[in-house]
Motif scaffolding. Structure first.
Motif, PDB file in Angstrom:
ATOM      1  N   LEU A 110      64.872 -59.367 -19.014  1.00 48.59           N
ATOM      2  CA  LEU A 110      64.050 -59.975 -18.457  1.00 48.59           C
ATOM      3  C   LEU A 110      63.392 -61.038 -17.418  1.00 48.59           C
ATOM      4  O   LEU A 110      62.420 -61.011 -17.001  1.00 48.59           O
ATOM      5  CB  LEU A 110      65.113 -61.399 -19.564  1.00 48.59           C
ATOM      6  N   LEU A 111      64.396 -60.384 -17.078  1.00 53.45           N
ATOM      7  CA  LEU A 111      64.732 -60.519 -15.189  1.00 53.45           C
ATOM      8  C   LEU A 111      63.653 -59.163 -14.239  1.00 53.45           C
ATOM      9  O   LEU A 111      62.570 -60.242 -13.817  1.00 53.45           O
ATOM     10  CB  LEU A 111      66.250 -60.860 -15.191  1.00 53.45           C
ATOM     11  N   PHE A 112      64.091 -58.664 -14.547  1.00 52.04           N
ATOM     12  CA  PHE A 112      63.172 -57.403 -14.011  1.00 52.04           C
ATOM     13  C   PHE A 112      62.135 -56.243 -14.577  1.00 52.04           C
ATOM     14  O   PHE A 112      61.580 -55.776 -14.142  1.00 52.04           O
ATOM     15  CB  PHE A 112      63.967 -56.583 -13.733  1.00 52.04           C
ATOM     16  N   GLY A 168      63.965 -53.173 -14.606  1.00 52.07           N
ATOM     17  CA  GLY A 168      65.325 -53.510 -15.442  1.00 52.07           C
ATOM     18  C   GLY A 168      66.111 -53.322 -16.887  1.00 52.07           C
ATOM     19  O   GLY A 168      67.499 -53.257 -16.874  1.00 52.07           O
ATOM     20  N   LEU A 169      65.585 -52.176 -17.843  1.00 54.79           N
ATOM     21  CA  LEU A 169      65.813 -52.228 -18.566  1.00 54.79           C
ATOM     22  C   LEU A 169      66.374 -50.921 -18.325  1.00 54.79           C
ATOM     23  O   LEU A 169      67.499 -50.168 -19.186  1.00 54.79           O
ATOM     24  CB  LEU A 169      65.175 -51.501 -19.760  1.00 54.79           C
ATOM     25  N   ILE A 170      65.894 -50.400 -17.158  1.00 51.07           N
ATOM     26  CA  ILE A 170      66.504 -48.663 -17.089  1.00 51.07           C
ATOM     27  C   ILE A 170      67.820 -48.606 -16.383  1.00 51.07           C
ATOM     28  O   ILE A 170      69.028 -47.847 -16.695  1.00 51.07           O
ATOM     29  CB  ILE A 170      65.669 -47.896 -16.220  1.00 51.07           C
ATOM     30  N   VAL A 171      67.808 -50.088 -15.254  1.00 53.33           N
ATOM     31  CA  VAL A 171      68.844 -50.210 -14.466  1.00 53.33           C
ATOM     32  C   VAL A 171      70.385 -51.202 -14.955  1.00 53.33           C
ATOM     33  O   VAL A 171      71.037 -51.238 -14.484  1.00 53.33           O
ATOM     34  CB  VAL A 171      68.540 -49.915 -12.900  1.00 53.33           C
ATOM     35  N   ALA A 172      70.219 -51.635 -16.295  1.00 51.10           N
ATOM     36  CA  ALA A 172      70.654 -52.484 -16.504  1.00 51.10           C
ATOM     37  C   ALA A 172      72.392 -51.823 -16.523  1.00 51.10           C
ATOM     38  O   ALA A 172      73.078 -52.665 -16.191  1.00 51.10           O
ATOM     39  CB  ALA A 172      70.984 -52.871 -17.986  1.00 51.10           C
ATOM     40  N   VAL A 173      72.588 -51.178 -17.526  1.00 53.57           N
ATOM     41  CA  VAL A 173      73.615 -50.167 -17.410  1.00 53.57           C
ATOM     42  C   VAL A 173      74.187 -49.953 -16.545  1.00 53.57           C
ATOM     43  O   VAL A 173      75.428 -50.552 -15.907  1.00 53.57           O
ATOM     44  CB  VAL A 173      73.737 -48.873 -18.414  1.00 53.57           C
ATOM     45  N   PRO A 174      73.924 -48.745 -15.320  1.00 54.14           N
ATOM     46  CA  PRO A 174      75.118 -48.548 -14.093  1.00 54.14           C
ATOM     47  C   PRO A 174      75.049 -50.054 -13.562  1.00 54.14           C
ATOM     48  O   PRO A 174      76.058 -49.481 -12.394  1.00 54.14           O
ATOM     49  CB  PRO A 174      73.732 -47.982 -13.204  1.00 54.14           C
ATOM     50  N   SER A 175      73.340 -51.334 -13.527  1.00 54.34           N
ATOM     51  CA  SER A 175      74.110 -52.158 -12.272  1.00 54.34           C
ATOM     52  C   SER A 175      75.340 -53.022 -12.832  1.00 54.34           C
ATOM     53  O   SER A 175      75.920 -53.449 -12.087  1.00 54.34           O
ATOM     54  CB  SER A 175      72.791 -53.363 -12.822  1.00 54.34           C
ATOM     55  N   TYR A 176      75.357 -53.227 -14.395  1.00 51.43           N
ATOM     56  CA  TYR A 176      76.330 -53.718 -15.094  1.00 51.43           C
ATOM     57  C   TYR A 176      76.903 -53.951 -14.673  1.00 51.43           C
ATOM     58  O   TYR A 176      78.636 -54.189 -14.135  1.00 51.43           O
ATOM     59  CB  TYR A 176      75.740 -54.191 -16.478  1.00 51.43           C
ATOM     60  N   LEU A 227      73.617 -57.244 -24.511  1.00 50.19           N
ATOM     61  CA  LEU A 227      73.268 -58.308 -23.626  1.00 50.19           C
ATOM     62  C   LEU A 227      72.516 -58.014 -22.002  1.00 50.19           C
ATOM     63  O   LEU A 227      71.909 -58.778 -21.504  1.00 50.19           O
ATOM     64  CB  LEU A 227      74.524 -59.412 -23.562  1.00 50.19           C
ATOM     65  N   ALA A 228      73.007 -57.104 -21.623  1.00 52.20           N
ATOM     66  CA  ALA A 228      72.961 -57.010 -20.256  1.00 52.20           C
ATOM     67  C   ALA A 228      71.853 -56.415 -20.246  1.00 52.20           C
ATOM     68  O   ALA A 228      71.232 -56.538 -18.720  1.00 52.20           O
ATOM     69  CB  ALA A 228      73.922 -55.816 -18.769  1.00 52.20           C
ATOM     70  N   ILE A 229      71.160 -55.568 -20.924  1.00 51.43           N
ATOM     71  CA  ILE A 229      70.010 -54.182 -21.032  1.00 51.43           C
ATOM     72  C   ILE A 229      69.042 -56.105 -21.311  1.00 51.43           C
ATOM     73  O   ILE A 229      67.644 -56.336 -20.377  1.00 51.43           O
ATOM     74  CB  ILE A 229      70.128 -53.279 -22.316  1.00 51.43           C
ATOM     75  N   LEU A 230      69.677 -56.532 -22.350  1.00 50.13           N
ATOM     76  CA  LEU A 230      68.273 -57.523 -22.432  1.00 50.13           C
ATOM     77  C   LEU A 230      68.275 -58.990 -21.358  1.00 50.13           C
ATOM     78  O   LEU A 230      67.261 -59.121 -20.898  1.00 50.13           O
ATOM     79  CB  LEU A 230      68.916 -58.526 -23.495  1.00 50.13           C
ATOM     80  N   ILE A 231      69.582 -59.124 -20.470  1.00 56.02           N
ATOM     81  CA  ILE A 231      69.189 -60.022 -19.166  1.00 56.02           C
ATOM     82  C   ILE A 231      68.329 -58.857 -18.541  1.00 56.02           C
ATOM     83  O   ILE A 231      67.458 -59.667 -17.611  1.00 56.02           O
ATOM     84  CB  ILE A 231      71.191 -60.494 -18.829  1.00 56.02           C
TER      85      ILE A 231
END
Length: 362
Positions: A324-326, A330-338, A317-321
């Motif tokens: 969609l936003l970035f 956004g896909l690359i930084v999703a996990v560390p950001s979350y 869900l974090a990767i998906l959100i």
């Protein structure tokens, strides 16, 4: 409420808006510097375990351990770059020996064989080439422009690499440098919470990036074995590129698969489609899919689930959100950001039930 109070409120709100817009404009202008700092932070997180190993096990002093760690990183990057040289050399040779008529004939024959094999309607290759301006793209006049663009961008790349290495050196040398720099934004009474959150984030992300490196290494080895077995040209370099594509969750493996299929097909262009190209592409594709299944159901749950301590559904869900936003970034930084958001929420918003539920494993 007096008119003076209202005027003060309006002025204060206006000043805040102007200040925020000014800050955003400033961040936009220095975005390249922020990117350098971000890359340097990643390198420092990945290199920290090696620095600690050199200091504790081999008794190196701090500066020497950091220098050796950066030399190892530079060596790895140089090795990766050297693997790209055979593909670049081969493509340059193909461009210099290019014959539009031969390419047109090969593509036409390949198209005819594919259509006959799959009983499809024939596609006019010549018309397609004209519509896509492929001949204009292959015009040798564009090559000097590409070379000039490469040379002009090469200086910026060198500057960026030097800046990242320079910042990484000091981040690795002083592990508290980044924390102390960010601590100026925290209130005095929140400094302890801030330090606990930052230490936890650094620990989790260090394990995450180390796991990411392990994942890419495993994929690279498996891809290399498959491509070498079926005799794909420049198998090692192609395997490395396909493995690096996996840094982009979900979409990356798809791009990597398309890349592998295209190179497998073009490396055998001119041979019989039914007896040579189709079987080889099929076997390579099956091998690629098997490796992806191993990665999805074995590597990722073991590596990332333990490193960032998040449920696979949370990560999805974090990767998906973020995607969609970035977009791709956004896909690359999703996990560390979350992961960072979860740790910060646990320290500062632990009274909320949803935060307790999401951060119970941290």
């Amino acid at each position: 409420m007096s008119s003076k109070t209202i005027a003060y409120g309006i002025l204060r709100a206006t000043a805040i808006i102007i200040g925020v817009l000014g800050l955003l404009w400033f961040l936009y202008k220095i975005q390249s510097v922020l990117v350098y700092i971000a890359f340097a932070a990643v390198i420092s997180l990945m290199g920290r375990p090696l620095v600690l190993f050199l200091k504790r096990k081999l008794k190196f002093n701090n500066t020497l351990a950091v220098v050796i760690t950066l030399i190892i990183f530079i060596g790895l990057l140089s090795t990766v770059f050297m693997l790209f040289i055979p593909i670049i050399t081969e493509q340059g040779q193909l461009i210099s020996e290019i014959d539009i008529n031969t390419i047109k004939a090969d593509l036409t024959r390949l198209n005819q064989e594919i259509n006959e094999y799959f009983n499809l309607e024939r596609l006019n290759i010549e018309e397609l080439i004209q519509k896509t301006d492929l001949i204009q793209f292959l015009d040798l006049k564009v090559i000097p422009n590409l070379i000039n663009s490469f040379i002009s961008g090469f200086g910026s790349i060198l500057m960026g690499v030097f800046s990242i290495l320079f910042i990484s050196f000091f981040l690795l040398k002083d592990s508290l440098l980044l924390e102390n720099s960010l601590l100026v934004f925290a209130k005095k009474e929140d400094e302890n919470k801030f330090m606990r959150a930052f230490t936890k984030i650094k620990d989790l992300l260090s394990r995450y990036f180390a796991g990411l490196l392990l994942q890419i290494t495993i994929l690279f080895v498996l891809y290399s074995i498959i491509l070498l077995i079926f005799g794909v040209h420049n198998a090692i370099a192609v395997a490395l590129i396909a493995a690096i594509f996996n840094l982009i969750p979900y979409i990356g493996p798809l791009f990597g698969g398309i890349f592998v299929i295209i190179l497998t097909t073009t490396s055998n262009l001119g041979l019989d489609f039914q007896s040579v190209i189709l079987p080889k592409v099929t076997y390579v594709l099956i091998g690629y899919l098997i490796v992806q299944l191993i990665d999805n159901f074995l590597n990722q749950p073991l590596i990332f689930g333990n490193s960032v301590r998040s449920h696979p559904l949370e990560i999805f869900l974090a990767i998906l959100i973020f995607g969609l936003l970035f977009g791709i970034s956004g896909l690359i930084v999703a996990v560390p950001s979350y992961t960072a958001i979860k740790v910060i929420a646990k320290e500062f918003l632990s009274e909320y039930k949803i935060v307790k539920k999401l951060t119970k494993d941290l």
